[in-house]
Motif scaffolding. Structure first.
Motif, mmCIF file in Angstrom:
data_model
loop_
_atom_site.group_PDB
_atom_site.id
_atom_site.type_symbol
_atom_site.label_atom_id
_atom_site.label_comp_id
_atom_site.label_asym_id
_atom_site.label_seq_id
_atom_site.Cartn_x
_atom_site.Cartn_y
_atom_site.Cartn_z
ATOM 1 N N PHE A 128 0.850 -1.182 0.000
ATOM 2 C CA PHE A 128 0.000 0.000 0.000
ATOM 3 C C PHE A 128 0.894 1.243 0.000
ATOM 4 C CE2 PHE A 128 -2.690 -3.303 1.722
ATOM 5 C CZ PHE A 128 -3.900 -3.073 1.084
ATOM 6 N N VAL A 129 0.626 2.148 -0.930
ATOM 7 C CA VAL A 129 1.464 3.333 -1.098
ATOM 8 C C VAL A 129 0.932 4.479 -0.246
ATOM 9 C CG1 VAL A 129 2.175 2.630 -3.408
ATOM 10 C CG2 VAL A 129 0.162 4.090 -3.125
ATOM 11 N N ARG A 130 1.756 5.519 -0.129
ATOM 12 C CA ARG A 130 1.431 6.639 0.768
ATOM 13 C C ARG A 130 0.063 7.242 0.478
ATOM 14 N NH1 ARG A 130 2.928 11.690 -0.502
ATOM 15 N NH2 ARG A 130 4.787 10.960 -1.607
ATOM 16 N N ARG A 131 -0.255 7.404 -0.804
ATOM 17 C CA ARG A 131 -1.530 8.014 -1.168
ATOM 18 C C ARG A 131 -2.703 7.215 -0.603
ATOM 19 N NH1 ARG A 131 -4.316 8.079 -6.894
ATOM 20 N NH2 ARG A 131 -5.755 9.806 -6.670
ATOM 21 N N THR A 132 -2.598 5.900 -0.666
ATOM 22 C CA THR A 132 -3.651 5.046 -0.112
ATOM 23 C C THR A 132 -3.687 5.154 1.406
ATOM 24 O OG1 THR A 132 -3.006 3.511 -1.865
ATOM 25 C CG2 THR A 132 -4.659 2.748 -0.295
ATOM 26 N N LEU A 133 -2.513 5.146 2.011
ATOM 27 C CA LEU A 133 -2.437 5.194 3.467
ATOM 28 C C LEU A 133 -3.015 6.491 4.013
ATOM 29 C CD1 LEU A 133 1.196 3.800 3.825
ATOM 30 C CD2 LEU A 133 -0.942 2.550 4.197
ATOM 31 N N GLU A 134 -2.875 7.578 3.255
ATOM 32 C CA GLU A 134 -3.389 8.868 3.704
ATOM 33 C C GLU A 134 -4.908 8.965 3.558
ATOM 34 O OE1 GLU A 134 0.559 11.576 2.594
ATOM 35 O OE2 GLU A 134 -1.187 11.551 1.261
ATOM 36 N N ASP A 135 -5.475 8.245 2.585
ATOM 37 C CA ASP A 135 -6.897 8.414 2.271
ATOM 38 C C ASP A 135 -7.800 7.320 2.838
ATOM 39 O OD1 ASP A 135 -6.159 10.644 0.900
ATOM 40 O OD2 ASP A 135 -6.411 9.793 -1.107
ATOM 41 N N TYR A 136 -7.224 6.193 3.244
ATOM 42 C CA TYR A 136 -8.044 5.067 3.701
ATOM 43 C C TYR A 136 -7.530 4.551 5.044
ATOM 44 C CZ TYR A 136 -9.645 4.994 -1.152
ATOM 45 O OH TYR A 136 -10.156 5.342 -2.366
ATOM 46 N N ASP A 137 -8.466 4.120 5.865
ATOM 47 C CA ASP A 137 -8.129 3.514 7.153
ATOM 48 C C ASP A 137 -8.093 2.004 6.959
ATOM 49 O OD1 ASP A 137 -7.648 2.999 9.794
ATOM 50 O OD2 ASP A 137 -9.723 3.314 10.436
ATOM 51 N N LEU A 138 -6.896 1.457 6.855
ATOM 52 C CA LEU A 138 -6.726 0.044 6.524
ATOM 53 C C LEU A 138 -6.172 -0.729 7.719
ATOM 54 C CD1 LEU A 138 -5.163 0.660 3.038
ATOM 55 C CD2 LEU A 138 -7.355 -0.459 3.424
ATOM 56 N N GLU A 154 6.298 5.837 2.988
ATOM 57 C CA GLU A 154 5.929 5.640 1.586
ATOM 58 C C GLU A 154 5.160 4.347 1.334
ATOM 59 O OE1 GLU A 154 6.135 7.777 -0.708
ATOM 60 O OE2 GLU A 154 7.424 9.279 0.210
ATOM 61 N N PHE A 155 5.499 3.291 2.068
ATOM 62 C CA PHE A 155 4.881 1.987 1.827
ATOM 63 C C PHE A 155 4.586 1.293 3.146
ATOM 64 C CE2 PHE A 155 8.197 2.704 -1.436
ATOM 65 C CZ PHE A 155 7.399 2.810 -2.568
ATOM 66 N N ARG A 156 3.541 0.521 3.153
ATOM 67 C CA ARG A 156 3.290 -0.479 4.190
ATOM 68 C C ARG A 156 2.787 -1.737 3.498
ATOM 69 N NH1 ARG A 156 3.136 1.453 9.580
ATOM 70 N NH2 ARG A 156 3.110 3.736 9.707
ATOM 71 N N VAL A 157 3.225 -2.876 3.971
ATOM 72 C CA VAL A 157 2.816 -4.141 3.380
ATOM 73 C C VAL A 157 1.724 -4.745 4.248
ATOM 74 C CG1 VAL A 157 3.550 -6.393 2.548
ATOM 75 C CG2 VAL A 157 5.139 -4.462 2.483
ATOM 76 N N GLY A 158 0.593 -5.046 3.626
ATOM 77 C CA GLY A 158 -0.525 -5.578 4.379
ATOM 78 C C GLY A 158 -0.467 -7.088 4.532
ATOM 79 N N ASP A 159 -0.942 -7.556 5.651
ATOM 80 C CA ASP A 159 -1.214 -8.987 5.824
ATOM 81 C C ASP A 159 -2.521 -9.239 5.089
ATOM 82 O OD1 ASP A 159 -1.910 -11.527 6.601
ATOM 83 O OD2 ASP A 159 -2.294 -11.003 8.685
#
Length: 343
Positions: free
Chosen positions: A48-58, A87-92
């Motif tokens: 998951f990229v920064r843009r996604t992390l900023e806009d969605y609660d995952l 910049e990135f987080r890897v989801g389970d």
């Protein structure tokens, strides 16, 4: 026979997000998924990229990754890129999917595993294809199908290195023709994989992956190893992705960056648009509403990345890749790499 407003085919992130939004809007929604468990058949690394992390609660995300190392085939003198932001987080992805199922069902959608499409027992006013790169829904509805694909394989395992979370990218056409090999070590899990054009692989994928592990200092597993992989569409968004009978989302629609092969951010954003258009269409019966889901118009956003994809496909020998890294090590090259990876 069970009749629903919307049948969503595929219980990946795109399908489950679309189903939840439509159920929240008050429609009768069913999801069919041919897998018996969402823990099997996972095909995405889950970046998951920064843009996604900023806009969605995952939920179920690993530690932040701010450092990227780009390696030529020789693995010598890698280009280091460091950001001052996450910049990135890897989801389970097992946990991400389980949470998405729970949210969809809480909204009122029915999620049916081990359920095939077409389903004889279910009739729908509208069908949404979220069934992957080789979509059966696309074929049944007469919509466009993905033609340009790369194929990938990956191993995932827990680690206990305590190292700085880093995204390692290796450009080596002998291992990953037309794409990259990678190691993403966020300090909790390591994802070791490669992908490329199937017509250029010189050996079976498991053999190439083992060769990569032997040549690159990947972290040692601290637990069981899981293997995943499959086709990835890299031709850009398809032109014809909607009809009065249904539409496509996620990989089925080609909603994947042609250059980076990242698809999680566009899949979530397209799911929101798909849910909005579907709801308006079913409520009004006005087929012109479907024009807001115009793949040909949205495809223009992918033009530059498509051109860069063609350039990457031209890198057929290690010597060409090594030469390209002389450009990457320059100030303009590093700036361009940062723009692609961080923005």
């Amino acid at each position: 026979m069970d009749t629903v407003d919307v049948l969503v085919v595929g219980a990946g992130l795109a399908g489950l997000t679309t189903a939840r939004l439509l159920a929240e809007a008050g429609l009768d929604v069913a999801v069919c998924e041919r897998r018996t468990s969402l823990e099997t058949g996972i095909r995405t690394t889950g970046i998951f990229v920064r843009r996604t992390l900023e806009d969605y609660d995952l939920p179920h995300l690993g530690p932040a990754v701010r450092r990227v190392l780009l390696y030529p085939p020789s693995h010598e003198r890698p280009v280091e890129l460091v950001s001052d932001r996450d910049e990135f987080r890897v989801g389970d992805m097992e946990g991400v999917y389980a949470a998405a199922v729970e949210e969809a069902e809480r909204a009122g959608a029915r999620v049916n595993l081990n359920s095939s499409y077409p389903a004889r027992s279910t009739r729908a006013r509208f069908t949404i294809g979220a069934d992957g790169a080789r979509s059966t829904v696309a074929k049944n509805l007469g919509l466009d199908v993905n033609r340009q694909l790369i194929t990938g394989i990956e191993e995932v395992y827990p680690v206990s290195t305590g190292s700085t979370p880093t995204f390692h990218c290796v450009v080596d056409p002998r291992l990953a023709p037309g794409y990259i090999a990678w190691v993403i070590d966020d300090g909790e899990h390591a994802h070791v994989g490669l992908a490329g054009r199937a017509d250029r692989f010189t050996a079976p994928l498991p053999q190439l992956l083992q060769r990569f592990r032997d040549s690159f200092p990947a972290p040692e597993p601290a637990g069981p190893v899981k293997r995943r992989g499959g086709p990835i569409p890299v031709g850009g968004l398809l032109r014809r992705i909607v009809s009065p009978q249904g539409l496509l989302v996620g990989d089925a629609a080609g909603a994947v960056s042609p250059l980076t092969a990242g698809g999680l951010d566009p899949c979530m954003r397209m799911s929101e648009l798909a849910a909005s258009v579907t709801f308006d269409y079913l409520r009004s019966g006005n087929k012109y509403v479907l024009e807001h889901y115009d793949g040909a118009a949205m495809r223009r956003r992918y033009l530059l990345r498509s051109q860069l994809r063609r350039g990457l496909s031209l890198v057929r020998s290690p010597s060409v890749a090594e030469f390209a890294f002389t450009l990457l090590r320059s100030a303009p090259g590093r700036a361009a790499a940062k723009q692609i990876l961080f923005n």
